[in-house]
Design an enzyme around this catalytic site. Structure first.
Site, PDB file in Angstrom:
ATOM      1  N   GLY A   1       0.740  -1.258   0.000  1.00  0.00           N
ATOM      2  CA  GLY A   1       0.000   0.000   0.000  1.00  0.00           C
ATOM      3  C   GLY A   1       0.767   1.303   0.000  1.00  0.00           C
TER       4      GLY A   1
ATOM      5  N   CYS B   1      -0.115   3.411  -6.134  1.00  0.00           N
ATOM      6  CA  CYS B   1      -0.854   2.283  -5.565  1.00  0.00           C
ATOM      7  C   CYS B   1      -2.163   2.786  -4.969  1.00  0.00           C
ATOM      8  CB  CYS B   1       0.019   1.683  -4.476  1.00  0.00           C
ATOM      9  SG  CYS B   1      -0.848   0.554  -3.430  1.00  0.00           S
TER      10      CYS B   1
HETATM   11  P1  5GP Z   1       6.968   3.836  -5.277  1.00  0.00           P
HETATM   12  O1  5GP Z   1       8.451   3.770  -5.181  1.00  0.00           O
HETATM   13  O2  5GP Z   1       6.491   4.381  -6.583  1.00  0.00           O
HETATM   14  O3  5GP Z   1       6.356   4.543  -4.112  1.00  0.00           O
HETATM   15  O4  5GP Z   1       6.451   2.332  -5.159  1.00  0.00           O
HETATM   16  C1  5GP Z   1       6.826   1.341  -6.069  1.00  0.00           C
HETATM   17  C2  5GP Z   1       6.118   0.044  -5.715  1.00  0.00           C
HETATM   18  O5  5GP Z   1       4.698   0.188  -5.796  1.00  0.00           O
HETATM   19  C3  5GP Z   1       6.395  -1.115  -6.643  1.00  0.00           C
HETATM   20  O6  5GP Z   1       7.659  -1.688  -6.460  1.00  0.00           O
HETATM   21  C4  5GP Z   1       5.251  -2.059  -6.310  1.00  0.00           C
HETATM   22  O7  5GP Z   1       5.490  -2.824  -5.159  1.00  0.00           O
HETATM   23  C5  5GP Z   1       4.120  -1.095  -5.986  1.00  0.00           C
HETATM   24  N1  5GP Z   1       3.162  -1.023  -7.114  1.00  0.00           N
HETATM   25  C6  5GP Z   1       3.427  -0.851  -8.420  1.00  0.00           C
HETATM   26  N2  5GP Z   1       2.301  -0.825  -9.139  1.00  0.00           N
HETATM   27  C7  5GP Z   1       1.292  -0.991  -8.282  1.00  0.00           C
HETATM   28  C8  5GP Z   1      -0.129  -1.070  -8.439  1.00  0.00           C
HETATM   29  O8  5GP Z   1      -0.696  -0.934  -9.516  1.00  0.00           O
HETATM   30  N3  5GP Z   1      -0.833  -1.288  -7.303  1.00  0.00           N
HETATM   31  C9  5GP Z   1      -0.236  -1.433  -6.082  1.00  0.00           C
HETATM   32  N4  5GP Z   1      -0.997  -1.696  -5.039  1.00  0.00           N
HETATM   33  N5  5GP Z   1       1.091  -1.327  -5.900  1.00  0.00           N
HETATM   34  C10 5GP Z   1       1.843  -1.115  -6.983  1.00  0.00           C
END
Ligand code: 5GP
Length: 345
Positions: A181, A186
Site C-alpha cells: 500500500g 498504488c
Molecule cells: P513507489 O516507489 O512508486 O512509491 O512504489 C513502487 C512500488 O509500488 C512497486 O515496487 C510495487 O510494489 C508497488 N506497485 C506498483 N504498481 C502498483 C499497483 O498498480 N498497485 C499497487 N498496489 N502497488 C503497486
C-alpha cells in the site's frame, strides 16, 4: 475483530537524530554492501538500491544506466524472450550481476524465467512478485521455484508482517520484499482498506528476516532521498524505488508533450492502463489497484542517482556511519509532527 493499539509509523512520522561523528567528508562514506544469502551461495556486492519491476521503471535501459553506479534493477516481466536475447547478448557482466528476472505465479511466467535462466546462467536473481504474498498458493510457488533453481537468489513478496517473512524464507526465499500500500501509484489502501505503514513494516519484517539469516527489501513509499535513508536506518537491506526513478529517458513509457512541456507516462502494474496493455483488460471480478499519472520528464537518470547517493552519504555523515552497513546501528529515530519547511514549495 481485534484492534492493535501500538502506533505504526511511516517515513513522514520520524526524522533521524544527528550524532557526534568523526567523518570529515561525505566522500569517506562507502555505500556498497556485500551480502551472502540464506539459501543461495552466490555473493552480491553493490549499492542496495533497486529499480522496481514496473514497465515504466525497471527496463533494460534503466538496468544498464544504474548498474554503472552499482545499483540494481528488477526487470519487469513483460519483455519477450527475443527482447531478452537482444539485451543479454550485448550487455556487460556488471549489468547482468545487477538484475533480477521477474515473475508472477502463472505458468507462462515461470516457464519464461526458466528459459531466460537456461540461456543466461550468469543472471543470479529471480524476483517472484505478487500484490498479496499471503496466499498458500504463493508459498507453494516459492517452494517450487527454490526446487527448480537451487542456487539462484530468490526475492519473494510482498508482505508486511514478520510471520509471513519467516514462512517465505522457510519456503526457500532469500530476500523478502516488504510493502503493501505505500506505493506512489498504488490504490490498494483506497480500494481495500488493507496496508501497513512502511517504516514499521520494515522494522518488524527486518527483525524477523535477520533472525533467520534472510534479508528484506523495503518496497514503495520513498518520495525523496531522505525516505531512502530512513528505510536503511530502519534496517532495510535493500530499498526499491518506483516513482523516484520514473519519468527518465531510461524509464520506458511514452514521452508526452503538452504546451511545450515534456512528461512521461507512469502507471501502477495493477492499474487499468497496465491491465489493458498486458492482460487484455481488467477482469470483471477485480478492481484496478493502481493509478495512471504523467510525471514531468526528468532527463537522464544519472543526475537523479547522483542526487540520491549524495543524500544518503550525507545522512551517514550526520550520524557518523562510515559505511551504509553501520547506518541502522547509528540510527535513532525521533517521532515528529513536521517535516520540511514548505514555504517556497
Ligand atoms: P513507489 O516507489 O512508486 O512509491 O512504489 C513502487 C512500488 O509500488 C512497486 O515496487 C510495487 O510494489 C508497488 N506497485 C506498483 N504498481 C502498483 C499497483 O498498480 N498497485 C499497487 N498496489 N502497488 C503497486
Amino acid at each position: 475483530m481485534r484492534i492493535e493499539n501500538d502506533l505504526k509509523l511511516g517515513f513522514k512520522d520520524v526524522m533521524i537524530r544527528p550524532k557526534r561523528s568523526t567523518l570529515k567528508s561525505r566522500s569517506q562514506v562507502n555505500l556498497e554492501r556485500e551480502f551472502t544469502f540464506l539459501h543461495s551461495d552466490v555473493v552480491w556486492k553493490g549499492i542496495p538500491i533497486m529499480a522496481a519491476n514496473m514497465d515504466t521503471v525497471g527496463t533494460f535501459e534503466m538496468a544498464k544506466a544504474i548498474a554503472k553506479h552499482g545499483l540494481f534493477t528488477a526487470i519487469h516481466k513483460h519483455y519477450s524472450i527475443e527482447e531478452w536475447r537482444d539485451f543479454a547478448n550485448n550487455t556487460d557482466q556488471k549489468t547482468l550481476n545487477n538484475i533480477a528476472v521477474s515473475t508472477g505465479t502463472g505458468k507462462e511466467d515461470s516457464e519464461k524465467v526458466k528459459q531466460i535462466l537456461e540461456e543466461f546462467p550468469q543472471i543470479n536473481f529471480i524476483c517472484i512478485d505478487v500484490a498479496n504474498g499471503y496466499s498458500e498458493h504463493f508459498v507453494n510457488f516459492v517452494q517450487k521455484m527454490r526446487k527448480n533453481h537451487p542456487n539462484k537468489i530468490i526475492i519473494a513478496g510482498n508482505v508486511v508482517t514478520g510471520e509471513m517473512v519467516e514462512e517465505l524464507l522457510l519456503a526457500g526465499a532469500d530476500i523478502i520484499k516488504v510493502g503493501i500500500g505505500p506505493g506512489s501509484v498504488c490504490t490498494t489502501r483506497v480500494k481495500t482498506g488493507v496496508g501497513y505503514p512502511q517504516l514499521s513494516a520494515i522494522i518488524e519484517c527486518a527483525d524477523a528476516a535477520h533472525g533467520m539469516g534472510g534479508q528484506i527489501i523495503s518496497d514503495g513509499g520513498c518520495k525523496i532521498p531522505g525516505d531512502i535513508a530512513k528505510a536503511f536506518g530502519g534496517s532495510a537491506d535493500f530499498v526499491m524505488l518506483g516513482g523516484m526513478l520514473a519519468g527518465h529517458e531510461e524509464s520506458g513509457g511514452e514521452l508526452i508533450e503538452e504546451n511545450g512541456e515534456k512528461f512521461k507516462a507512469f502507471y501502477g502494474m495493477s492499474s487499468e492502463t497496465a491491465m489493458n496493455k498486458h492482460a487484455g483488460g481488467v477482469a470483471n471480478y477485480r478492481a484496478s489497484e493502481g493509478k495512471t499519472v504523467k510525471v514531468p520528464f526528468k532527463g537522464n537518470v544519472d543526475n537523479t542517482i547522483i542526487d540520491i547517493l549524495g543524500g544518503i552519504r550525507s545522512t551517514c555523515t550526520y550520524v557518523g556511519a562510515s559505511r551504509l552497513k553501520e547506518l541502522t546501528k547509528r540510527t535513532t529515530f525521533i517521532r515528529v509532527q513536521e517535516q520540511e519547511n514548505q514555504v517556497y514549495s
